[in-house]
Design a protein around this motif. Structure first.
Motif, short mmCIF file in Angstrom:
data_model
loop_
_atom_site.label_atom_id
_atom_site.label_comp_id
_atom_site.label_asym_id
_atom_site.label_seq_id
_atom_site.Cartn_x
_atom_site.Cartn_y
_atom_site.Cartn_z
N HIS A 66 -3.21 7.86 12.38
CA HIS A 66 -2.67 6.50 12.51
C HIS A 66 -2.15 5.99 11.16
N PHE A 67 -2.90 6.25 10.09
CA PHE A 67 -2.50 5.80 8.76
C PHE A 67 -1.23 6.53 8.30
N ASP A 68 -1.12 7.81 8.63
CA ASP A 68 0.06 8.59 8.26
C ASP A 68 1.34 7.95 8.80
N HIS A 69 1.26 7.39 9.98
CA HIS A 69 2.40 6.69 10.59
C HIS A 69 2.91 5.59 9.66
N TYR A 70 2.01 4.82 9.07
CA TYR A 70 2.40 3.74 8.17
C TYR A 70 2.98 4.28 6.86
N LEU A 71 2.34 5.32 6.34
CA LEU A 71 2.83 5.89 5.08
C LEU A 71 4.23 6.49 5.22
N ARG A 72 4.52 7.05 6.37
CA ARG A 72 5.86 7.62 6.60
C ARG A 72 6.92 6.51 6.70
N GLN A 73 6.58 5.41 7.31
CA GLN A 73 7.52 4.31 7.46
C GLN A 73 7.72 3.54 6.17
N ASP A 74 6.64 3.35 5.43
CA ASP A 74 6.68 2.54 4.22
C ASP A 74 5.72 3.15 3.20
N PRO A 75 6.19 4.18 2.46
CA PRO A 75 5.29 4.87 1.53
C PRO A 75 4.88 3.99 0.35
N LEU A 76 3.68 3.49 0.43
CA LEU A 76 3.12 2.65 -0.62
C LEU A 76 1.91 3.35 -1.22
N ARG A 77 1.50 2.89 -2.38
CA ARG A 77 0.22 3.33 -2.93
C ARG A 77 -0.86 2.82 -1.99
N PHE A 78 -2.03 3.45 -2.07
CA PHE A 78 -3.11 2.99 -1.20
C PHE A 78 -4.47 3.18 -1.85
N VAL A 79 -5.40 2.39 -1.38
CA VAL A 79 -6.79 2.43 -1.80
C VAL A 79 -7.62 2.67 -0.55
N VAL A 80 -8.57 3.60 -0.65
CA VAL A 80 -9.48 3.85 0.46
C VAL A 80 -10.86 3.40 0.03
N VAL A 81 -11.48 2.55 0.84
CA VAL A 81 -12.82 2.05 0.53
C VAL A 81 -13.74 2.35 1.71
N GLY A 82 -15.02 2.53 1.41
CA GLY A 82 -15.97 2.77 2.48
C GLY A 82 -17.28 3.30 1.93
N THR A 83 -18.16 3.67 2.85
CA THR A 83 -19.45 4.20 2.45
C THR A 83 -19.26 5.61 1.88
N GLU A 84 -20.20 6.02 1.06
CA GLU A 84 -20.11 7.35 0.43
C GLU A 84 -20.05 8.45 1.49
N ASN A 85 -20.83 8.30 2.53
CA ASN A 85 -20.87 9.31 3.59
C ASN A 85 -19.50 9.46 4.27
N ILE A 86 -18.92 8.37 4.65
CA ILE A 86 -17.64 8.45 5.38
C ILE A 86 -16.50 8.85 4.43
N LEU A 87 -16.56 8.43 3.18
CA LEU A 87 -15.53 8.83 2.21
C LEU A 87 -15.60 10.33 1.94
N SER A 88 -16.79 10.92 1.97
CA SER A 88 -16.89 12.36 1.74
C SER A 88 -16.23 13.15 2.87
N ILE A 89 -16.21 12.60 4.07
CA ILE A 89 -15.52 13.23 5.19
C ILE A 89 -14.02 13.03 5.05
N PHE A 90 -13.60 11.85 4.63
CA PHE A 90 -12.18 11.53 4.51
C PHE A 90 -11.53 12.24 3.33
#
Length: 92
Positions: A66-90
């Motif tokens: 879903h996020f890739d869809h946005y990046l393809r339309q409007d390629p911007l810098r991005f920040v990913v935030v979340g718990t350590e557990n979920i970020l390790s998967i991402f």
């Protein structure tokens, strides 16, 4: 990062994900058919404790598509935030 730069903020946790478009210190919550994404919706309401890690991976893959869809339309810098557990998967 320049002060006038627009960017995305992708917020992840074990229950849901949200996407924001940001400008300086202002966040705009993107709400449409792609976001927010609820974990239980992706898993069709079934959360199996024994399969939690695999289900989390599937959830993150869905968020990534879903996020890739946005990046393809409007390629911007991005920040990913979340718990350590979920970020390790991402992460890489």
């Amino acid at each position: 990062m320049k002060l006038n730069t627009r960017y995305y903020v992708l917020s992840l946790n074990e229950r849901s994900s949200r996407l924001y478009e940001a400008f300086r210190d202002t966040l705009i919550d993107i709400q449409n058919k792609s976001f927010p994404i609820d974990f239980s919706t992706v898993m069709n309401g079934t959360v199996e404790p024994a399969l939690k890690h695999d289900q989390s991976r599937e959830f993150i893959r869905t968020v990534d598509r879903h996020f890739d869809h946005y990046l393809r339309q409007d390629p911007l810098r991005f920040v990913v935030v979340g718990t350590e557990n979920i970020l390790s998967i991402f992460g890489p």
